[in-house]
Design an enzyme around this catalytic site. Structure first.
Site, PDB file in Angstrom:
ATOM      1  N   HIS A   1       0.841  -1.208   0.000  1.00  0.00           N
ATOM      2  CA  HIS A   1       0.000   0.000   0.000  1.00  0.00           C
ATOM      3  C   HIS A   1       0.875   1.256   0.000  1.00  0.00           C
ATOM      4  CE1 HIS A   1      -3.421   2.606   1.405  1.00  0.00           C
ATOM      5  NE2 HIS A   1      -2.423   3.268   1.967  1.00  0.00           N
ATOM      6  N   GLU A   2       1.852   1.293   0.902  1.00  0.00           N
ATOM      7  CA  GLU A   2       2.689   2.495   1.015  1.00  0.00           C
ATOM      8  C   GLU A   2       3.451   2.776  -0.275  1.00  0.00           C
ATOM      9  OE1 GLU A   2       0.919   2.932   4.455  1.00  0.00           O
ATOM     10  OE2 GLU A   2       2.031   4.419   3.318  1.00  0.00           O
TER      11      GLU A   2
ATOM     12  N   HIS B   1       1.664   4.797  -2.779  1.00  0.00           N
ATOM     13  CA  HIS B   1       1.830   6.249  -2.591  1.00  0.00           C
ATOM     14  C   HIS B   1       3.180   6.715  -3.105  1.00  0.00           C
ATOM     15  CE1 HIS B   1      -1.805   6.562  -0.290  1.00  0.00           C
ATOM     16  NE2 HIS B   1      -1.338   5.981   0.823  1.00  0.00           N
TER      17      HIS B   1
ATOM     18  N   HIS C   1      -5.301   7.553  -2.203  1.00  0.00           N
ATOM     19  CA  HIS C   1      -6.241   6.534  -1.736  1.00  0.00           C
ATOM     20  C   HIS C   1      -7.360   6.319  -2.752  1.00  0.00           C
ATOM     21  CE1 HIS C   1      -4.739   7.108   2.595  1.00  0.00           C
ATOM     22  NE2 HIS C   1      -4.192   6.037   2.039  1.00  0.00           N
TER      23      HIS C   1
END
Ligand code: RRS
Ligand code: CA
Ligand code: ZN
Ligand code: ZN
Length: 169
Positions: free
Chosen positions: A119-120, A123, A129
């Protein structure tokens, strides 16, 4: 999926990463492996390539930290926010920080490092998101068996919008 405003992205396909600190919850090689597999989630569907470096500056600098750790976004102890990362850019752009007050794990129901790192790094590469429940870039953590992990379509569409896709895959 959502991009960051201005759609910041890396202008190169070979990106370097460096692991600056570790958690005491897992052996180092398990952390190294989880990080490597989390980066592969994204390189598997784009022309992006990642190379680990041990000295000097890296595009994506990874570390575990507690509470205030120098970037004005202090962590909050166990629970709550698990990690955060900065969108592509110079300096701290792309960097990913993991809250070391969490119990980081590899296979059991504690906080799974691979899933959070994947997930990180979304970014770090330019994805914000998603409001699609079940997307990797959804803002709420939900455990799933990492062995069966497959990048959801929403996330794949987003990353390929930014970096294109590799025809062979
Ligand atoms: C997506 C994830 C990998 C990274 C995100 C942060 C993030 O988007 N980083 O890029 C995250 O940590 N989300 C929180 C969001 C959150 C859930 N709660 C919270 C209570 C307080 C503060 C935040 C939260 C309710 C209690 C559960 C707490 C444990 C799980 N935490 C979360 O799901
Ligand atoms: Ca926390
Ligand atoms: Zn931080
Ligand atoms: Zn996030």
């Amino acid at each position: 999926y959502q991009l960051f405003s201005g759609a910041p992205k890396w202008k190169k396909t070979l990106l370097t990463y460096k692991i600056l600190s570790y958690t005491s919850d897992l052996p180092r090689r398990k952390v190294d492996d989880a990080i490597k597999r989390a980066l592969m989630v994204w390189s598997d569907v784009t022309p992006l390539r990642f190379r680990r470096v041990y000295v000097g500056h890296a595009d994506i600098e990874i570390r575990f930290a507690r509470r205030e750790h120098g970037d004005g976004f202090p962590f909050d102890g166990q629970g709550g926010t698990l990690a955060h990362a900065f969108s592509p850019g110079e300096g701290r752009g792309g960097d990913a920080h993991f809250d070391d007050d969490e119990k980081w794990s590899e296979v059991n129901q504690d906080v799974n490092l691979f899933l959070v790192a994947a997930h990180e790094f979304g970014h770090s590469l330019g994805l914000n998101h998603s409001n699609v429940y079940g997307a990797l870039m959804y803002p709420l953590y939900s455990y799933q068996n990492p062995e069966n992990f497959r990048l959801p379509a929403d996330d794949r569409r987003g990353i390929q919008k930014l970096y294109g896709k590799l025809m062979m895959k």
